[in-house]
Design an enzyme around this catalytic site. Structure first.
Site, mmCIF file in Angstrom:
data_model
loop_
_atom_site.group_PDB
_atom_site.id
_atom_site.type_symbol
_atom_site.label_atom_id
_atom_site.label_comp_id
_atom_site.label_asym_id
_atom_site.label_seq_id
_atom_site.Cartn_x
_atom_site.Cartn_y
_atom_site.Cartn_z
ATOM 1 C CB SER A 303 -0.898 0.021 1.240
ATOM 2 O OG SER A 303 -0.167 0.436 2.385
ATOM 3 C CG ASP A 304 1.463 5.781 -1.438
ATOM 4 O OD1 ASP A 304 2.387 6.002 -0.633
ATOM 5 O OD2 ASP A 304 1.335 6.407 -2.506
ATOM 6 C CE1 TYR A 305 4.775 7.148 6.138
ATOM 7 C CE2 TYR A 305 2.699 8.258 6.598
ATOM 8 C CZ TYR A 305 3.976 7.900 6.978
ATOM 9 O OH TYR A 305 4.467 8.291 8.206
ATOM 10 C CB THR A 306 -1.499 5.895 6.314
ATOM 11 O OG1 THR A 306 -1.696 7.090 5.549
ATOM 12 C CG2 THR A 306 -0.297 6.041 7.224
#
Length: 765
Positions: A303-306
């Site tokens: 995933s991208d950040y959060t």
């Protein structure tokens, strides 16, 4: 890029019915790395021993606060301190650490994971190494202007060598999003508005980062991002929604990913945005049905950040627990920074909300990735403190940064051959907020790990090449968006005392990149007022644009006799610009994005589809046609455009046949001659148009380009090959198809000119 194809139709079928019998572009099927073909006995043995908590840990990535990142974390979410991270490493509850650097500290951290945990599973060290590490190269958009995949491969290779020497295994790059709206800040990170150029550069950068041997100390895993369609965010607004047709998704936004996978990429990052209402990080259709089902991708999705936690804010998940469930079921293997997998996967599996088999499949892929780069056999690869000093910021690295910078510059205008400048005999005034500025040469993400001591400003680069450094006077005049007391007066005085003015204006580093969307892509007003004051002196002006996107040029800046698009060129920016200004390097860059006449044209791109009421050739005719009331439908400077200090003539275009058989190849040739007085390089571009199709087609599509290097008076033939597969598009039922019929073909200097011919694709025999 083939997502789905259908078999060829019989010869007597209608034009709409002729469908492809093979891949859309030969050789770009997704390869299955041997590491993912079958889980090894070692991996199966580990899986059999792992607790659900240890499995969740392998699927979790956190910011490395043991060796804290130098750059800003964005946003500050779920930051674990060094003591907490160390305890979780010993418990086997972390699989990846990111954005920490330093070989010695990484070596000690890896020892904690390997020697201090129960199952001794090594860590992956990852980071956002986008366009350089300690030595910074041009932003990817600038480098795309070189139209040189070999250069892109070389700079990615150099970045990997520096980064792996500092204790990293994995980069979250390249960004392969096709971006057609210059208001979006992250245009700077990609390769521009064209699919074909994006494909070629995506593959080149993957090859560069990963090298020839994944187990080599200097091999760095590449991660094409953001899957998918992040470049299509509505209104160019960062993190915004994406609404687009299936055909556009498959024709425009997915092909560069498949090119990256065909080049060997084994990981991919999901996007922040939704796609037609379904967030990419919970989009099972994209992450499982298309990526793994249609394409056969066997690698790791992170995933991208959060981004998994943000499913709640999207209104797609009820809470964090639900977000973790949706992400893992959609196909996200690794959760970045949110900590949701560690917190919720054990209970989700225990309750039956997430099958254990889904978690096990994700863990297999993560462990296979670690095995593929040799971590189980050599957990301390790329963790040699001696190598860190030896491979960082070397003279060769700096020379490559300078070369890449010069090759990325685009000469937009050169009235009365004002350029190149002589190195002696002229008094020069360098004016503008970027004149002697060292803080705005790197561009978005460039400063994250950079050695800023390497930064070369314009003034230093120019003085180093002038016969008399004192012949250059430097005045900023103003800041990027604010006045300086007395700045205008000093700048005007400097201009009046000079023979030629170099005007360094544009965007600051903080105006481009992630979360830097702009509604108005003009040069800031205070800089325009400075430019007007300088133009009023009557001195010839060379504009040196600083920018991370295509920008709207107006007034005296647009009308200056010479304009160079200099982007953000990295550590050696000042030297690279000086090389071009003084003619040490003959500019050869071409625009990878269209410069609009007005910001209001955005999104604007060369390969839009025609309409039933196309704009007339007469600029004064405007009633009831597809055009704006106040301006024509053109670019100020079109995609593919760029000048040099010499003159190239392209003549004698020929087709090997006017009738292309279904399974044959058409050869398109032309002669290129350097008719000027200087050695130079020319980028010859091939475009096509399908005149009549079952779906409306773009007015032009780039299908090939070649760089030709010629001495004065020299001539060379260029040849392009076209097959049926190059003529395909997404038709009914979202299948890739090719339809018999007449096609236009151009050999051109840009997307709006060129020699033209036509050919006919014949039906299948």
């Amino acid at each position: 890029m083939t997502l789905k194809t259908m078999n060829g139709a019989p010869a007597g079928a209608s034009r709409r019915a002729f469908l492809s019998g093979g891949a859309a572009l030969a050789g770009l099927a997704v390869a299955t790395p041997r590491a993912f073909a079958r889980a090894s006995d070692r991996i199966e043995g580990l899986l059999a021993q792992m607790t659900i908590e240890e499995k969740a840990g392998q699927l979790s990535c956190f910011a490395d606060m043991i060796r804290p990142p130098v750059g800003d974390m964005n946003p500050l979410v779920n930051i674990r301190n060094a003591q907490t991270l160390t305890a979780e490493l010993q418990a086997g509850r972390i699989g990846v650490l990111m954005n920490g650097v330093g070989a010695q500290a990484a070596l000690e951290t890896q020892k904690t994971a390997v020697e201090g945990s129960r199952l001794k599973i090594p860590l992956l060290f990852a980071a956002d190494v986008i366009h350089g590490f300690r030595t910074v190269f041009p932003i990817p958009l600038a480098e795309a202007a070189s139209f040189d995949p070999h250069l892109a491969e070389r700079t990615a290779r150099a970045a990997a060598i520096e980064a792996t020497a500092s204790g990293l295994h994995w980069t979250f790059a390249p960004m392969v999003d096709v971006a057609r709206d210059q208001r979006w800040g992250r245009v700077a990170e990609g390769s521009g508005e064209d699919v074909f150029l994006g494909e070629v550069l995506a593959a080149a950068r993957v090859r560069g980062f990963q090298g020839k041997d994944l187990k080599a100390d200097d091999s760095m895993l590449a991660t094409p991002k953001h899957f998918a369609a992040y470049g299509a965010v509505t209104a160019g607004l960062e993190y915004n929604s994406v609404e687009l047709s299936e055909a556009t998704l498959r024709e425009v936004h997915l092909p560069p990913f498949q090119a990256a996978f065909a080049a060997g990429a084994m990981t991919v990052m999901s996007a922040f945005n939704d796609v037609n209402g379904v967030p990419a990080t919970a989009n099972k259709r994209l992450l499982t049905d298309v990526l793994r089902g249609e394409w056969g991708f066997k690698g790791v999705v992170i995933s991208d950040y959060t981004a998994d936690q943000e499913l709640v804010a999207h209104g797609f998940a009820a809470d964090d627990r639900d977000a973790a469930r949706l992400a893992i079921l959609a196909g996200v293997d690794i959760s970045m920074q949110s900590g949701l997998y560690i917190r919720y996967l054990p209970e989700l599996v225990a309750s039956g909300a997430v099958p254990l088999a889904v978690v096990d499949a994700a863990v297999r892929r993560v462990l296979a990735l670690k095995e593929a780069i040799g971590l189980f056999d050599n957990p301390y690869r790329s963790l040699d403190p001696k190598a860190e000093a030896y491979h960082t910021a070397t003279p060769a690295m700096r020379a490559l940064s300078r070369e890449a910078g010069a090759r990325s510059i685009v000469l937009l205008k050169n009235d009365k051959t004002l350029l190149p400048l002589p190195k002696a005999g002229k008094r020069l005034a360098l004016i503008g907020p970027f004149a002697d500025d060292r803080d705005n040469v790197l561009g978005a993400w460039g400063g994250f790990f950079a050695d800023r001591r390497l930064n070369v400003d314009l003034a230093s680069g120019l003085r180093a090449q002038l016969a008399d450094p004192a012949s250059l006077v430097v005045e900023r005049g103003c800041d990027v968006e604010a006045m300086i007391a007395g700045g205008f007066e000093r700048a005007v005085a400097a201009a009046q005392g000079a023979d030629i003015v170099l005007l360094a204006v544009g965007e600051s580093q903080d105006m481009t990149g992630e979360a830097k969307s702009r509604t108005d892509i003009r040069i800031p007003p205070v800089q325009m007022r400075l430019a007007e004051a300088i133009a009023a002196t009557g001195k010839p002006v060379v504009v040196l644009l600083r920018h991370g996107r295509a920008i709207q040029l107006e007034g005296v800046v647009r009308d200056a006799p010479a304009i160079l698009a200099t982007w953000f060129l990295g550590s050696e920016m000042g030297n690279a610009v000086a090389d071009v200004l003084f003619g040490t390097v003959n500019p050869s860059g071409r625009l990878p994005v269209s410069f609009p006449i007005d910001s209001g044209q955005e999104p604007f791109f060369y390969n839009g589809r025609t309409t039933g009421r196309p704009a007339p050739a007469d600029p004064n005719a405007q009633e009831y046609k597809a055009r704006w009331r106040s301006i024509r439908n053109d670019a100020l400077y079109p995609f593919g455009f760029g000048l040099t200090y010499t003159r190239f003539d392209v003549t004698d275009m020929k087709l090997s046949t006017p009738r292309l058989e279904w399974n044959d190849t058409l050869h398109v040739t032309a002669k290129v001659k350097n008719s000027g007085d200087l050695h130079g390089e020319h980028v010859v571009q091939l475009y096509i148009r399908d005149r009549v199709a079952s779906r409306t087609r773009p007015v032009r599509e780039l299908k090939g380009f070649q760089r030709v290097s010629l001495a004065p008076g020299a001539e060379r033939e260029v040849r392009f090959d076209l097959k049926r597969q190059n003529l395909m598009f997404v038709g009914d039922n979202d299948y890739w198809i090719a339809e018999p019929g007449v096609f236009d073909v151009w050999i051109a200097n840009s997307s709006v000119d060129g020699l033209t011919a036509e050919f006919e694709l014949l039906p299948a025999g």
